[in-house]
Design an enzyme around this catalytic site. Structure first.
Site, PDB file in Angstrom:
ATOM      1  N   ARG A  37      44.883 -44.761 -46.452  1.00 20.90           N
ATOM      2  CA  ARG A  37      43.549 -44.995 -45.884  1.00 20.90           C
ATOM      3  C   ARG A  37      43.069 -46.436 -46.100  1.00 20.90           C
ATOM      4  O   ARG A  37      42.318 -46.954 -45.283  1.00 20.90           O
ATOM      5  CB  ARG A  37      42.546 -44.018 -46.480  1.00 20.90           C
ATOM      6  N   LYS A 198      43.390 -21.317 -41.356  1.00 23.02           N
ATOM      7  CA  LYS A 198      42.271 -20.511 -40.868  1.00 23.02           C
ATOM      8  C   LYS A 198      42.072 -20.582 -39.373  1.00 23.02           C
ATOM      9  O   LYS A 198      42.100 -21.662 -38.799  1.00 23.02           O
ATOM     10  CB  LYS A 198      40.977 -20.988 -41.532  1.00 23.02           C
ATOM     11  N   GLY A 351      44.516 -33.023 -41.866  1.00 24.19           N
ATOM     12  CA  GLY A 351      44.971 -33.642 -43.103  1.00 24.19           C
ATOM     13  C   GLY A 351      46.280 -33.069 -43.624  1.00 24.19           C
ATOM     14  O   GLY A 351      47.177 -33.811 -44.028  1.00 24.19           O
ATOM     15  N   GLY A 374      38.810 -33.162 -40.622  1.00 25.84           N
ATOM     16  CA  GLY A 374      37.731 -32.483 -39.897  1.00 25.84           C
ATOM     17  C   GLY A 374      37.288 -33.246 -38.660  1.00 25.84           C
ATOM     18  O   GLY A 374      37.053 -32.658 -37.602  1.00 25.84           O
TER      19      GLY A 374
END
Ligand code: ADP
Ligand code: MG
Length: 394
Positions: A37, A198, A351, A374
């Site tokens: 990052r 999920k 991620g 996200g």
């Protein structure tokens, strides 16, 4: 509409506040464990330096919950950035107040300072206007290049952008190019591959993708919610009971829209998700009661390879299995390899998906791997990100 870009700003001798995403993993000694990052922010930082701006970097790190937590200080990040750039980066022990003002007062064009964790203040996540004003105070211009938090409405992105003249940086520009623009009119056949833990967080995304995709391949734990929707038992596999109807709806929509929806035919099962567990491959109709599915099976991999081989654009989010354990990583790794070899445009969001690809060192073989988890999902679902919306149009 394109947003104002860093290239649209007059930077010479200007004090520029830059929101970067330095939310990096730290190791047990408090050192930066992965500098991906930090490196992703370099195009913007380098550009600002070349154009003789005074650069004030700010970021959050972890979840300090509005309190000063020394173990979540950005100091080690300043050291890492210094090392990467071969340049002295001054770290300031706060993100607002007199210490910041003093440090900024001493800056020359081309200097860089990094402020302390913005989330040490509760005002950050609340997008408190007073806190945003304090952040903005020492600066003349604002650049947002933190894609990873662009889906959040915080003081350090949305708050300051509503005060200072603002623009986006190169990292956000690049994410938009791939996660939005290249998928607005994808080269066809367009295939979406979805896995991960999920269904709940991704159902909206699945429905959106169905409007554009020619093929939708399902894997990961979410496959079991679909398998239940098909009427089979799934033993101890991860299932979201309350999302079975949504899965049925996705199946119905796929049929209506003529999208080839592919649910795995076989799965690798174990009694426990452990590295020395006994495993076997079964057909999805035959998952025994006290076993759980932890990866896609060989027949499914072959089927997915065939679909991928015919695709021109591929979006992938979510590992195909519990890839953190080698025994259950085969599906994820093989899909990653086939995508890496493909000539198609390959775009990765999420991620854990990015981590799975890095683990087998294939990260340079994709068209684009998003730096945001996200945020990339929100973008793929076609949602506006508040951190980007607030930037004025060019
Ligand atoms: P991403 O971060 O790429 O969006 P997710 O966070 O949705 O992906 O999901 C990643 C997680 O899903 C991984 O930790 C992985 O172990 C888990 N997972 C994948 N398949 C299974 C499975 N069959 N059972 C349990 N967990 C799974
Ligand atoms: Mg994840």
């Amino acid at each position: 509409m394109t947003k104002k870009h860093i290239k649209d700003l007059k930077l010479n001798n200007k004090t520029v506040l830059v929101r970067v995403d330095f939310n990096v993993p730290l190791d047990e000694n408090g050192n930066v464990a992965n500098d991906k990052r930090i490196k992703a922010a370099l195009p913007t930082i380098d550009y600002l330096i070349e154009n003789e701006a005074k650069v004030i970097l700010m970021s959050h790190l972890g979840r300090p919950k509005g309190e000063r937590k020394q173990e979540l200080s950005l100091k080690p990040v300043a050291e890492k950035l210094s090392e990467i750039m071969g340049k002295d980066i001054k770290f300031v022990n706060d993100c607002i107040g007199s210490e910041v003002e003093t440090a900024v007062g001493k800056m020359q064009a081309g200097d860089i300072i990094l402020l302390e964790n913005t989330r040490f203040y509760a005002g950050e996540k609340k997008n408190d206007p007073d806190f945003a004003r304090e952040l903005a105070k020492p600066a003349e211009l604002f650049v947002n290049d933190a894609f990873g938090t662009a889906h959040r409405k915080h003081a350090s992105n949305v708050g300051v952008a509503s005060i200072l003249p603002s623009a986006m940086g190169f990292l956000i520009e690049n994410e938009l190019k791939y996660l939005r623009d290249s998928l607005t009119h994808p080269q066809k056949p367009f295939t979406a591959i979805f896995g991960g833990a999920k269904v709940s967080g991704k159902i909206e995304l699945l429905e959106r993708i169905l409007e554009k995709a020619d093929n939708l391949l399902i894997g990961g734990a979410m496959m079991f919610t679909f398998i239940r929707a098909m009427g089979y038992e799934t033993g101890k596999s991860l299932v979201e009971e309350d999302k079975i109807d949504m899965a049925k709806n996705v199946m119905k929509l796929a049929e209506e829209k003529n999208v080839q929806l592919v649910i795995p035919e076989d799965t690798i099962i174990a009694k426990e998700p452990e590295k020395d567990a006994e495993i076997k491959t079964v057909s999805i109709e035959d998952i025994p009661q006290d076993w759980m599915g932890l990866d896609i099976g060989e027949k499914t991999i072959q089927k997915y390879k065939d679909v991928i081989a015919d695709s021109k654009t591929i979006v992938w989010n979510g590992p195909m299995g519990m890839f953190e354990i080698d025994k259950f990583a085969k599906g994820t790794n093989e899909i990653a390899e086939i995508l890496a070899e493909s000539d198609a445009t390959t775009i990765i969001g999420g991620g854990d998906s990015a981590a799975a690809i890095e683990k087998i060192e294939l990260q340079d073989k994709f068209t684009h791997i998003s730096t945001g988890g996200g945020a990339s999902l929100e973008m793929l679902a076609g949602n506006e990100l508040p951190g980007i919306s607030i930037i004025p149009d060019a």
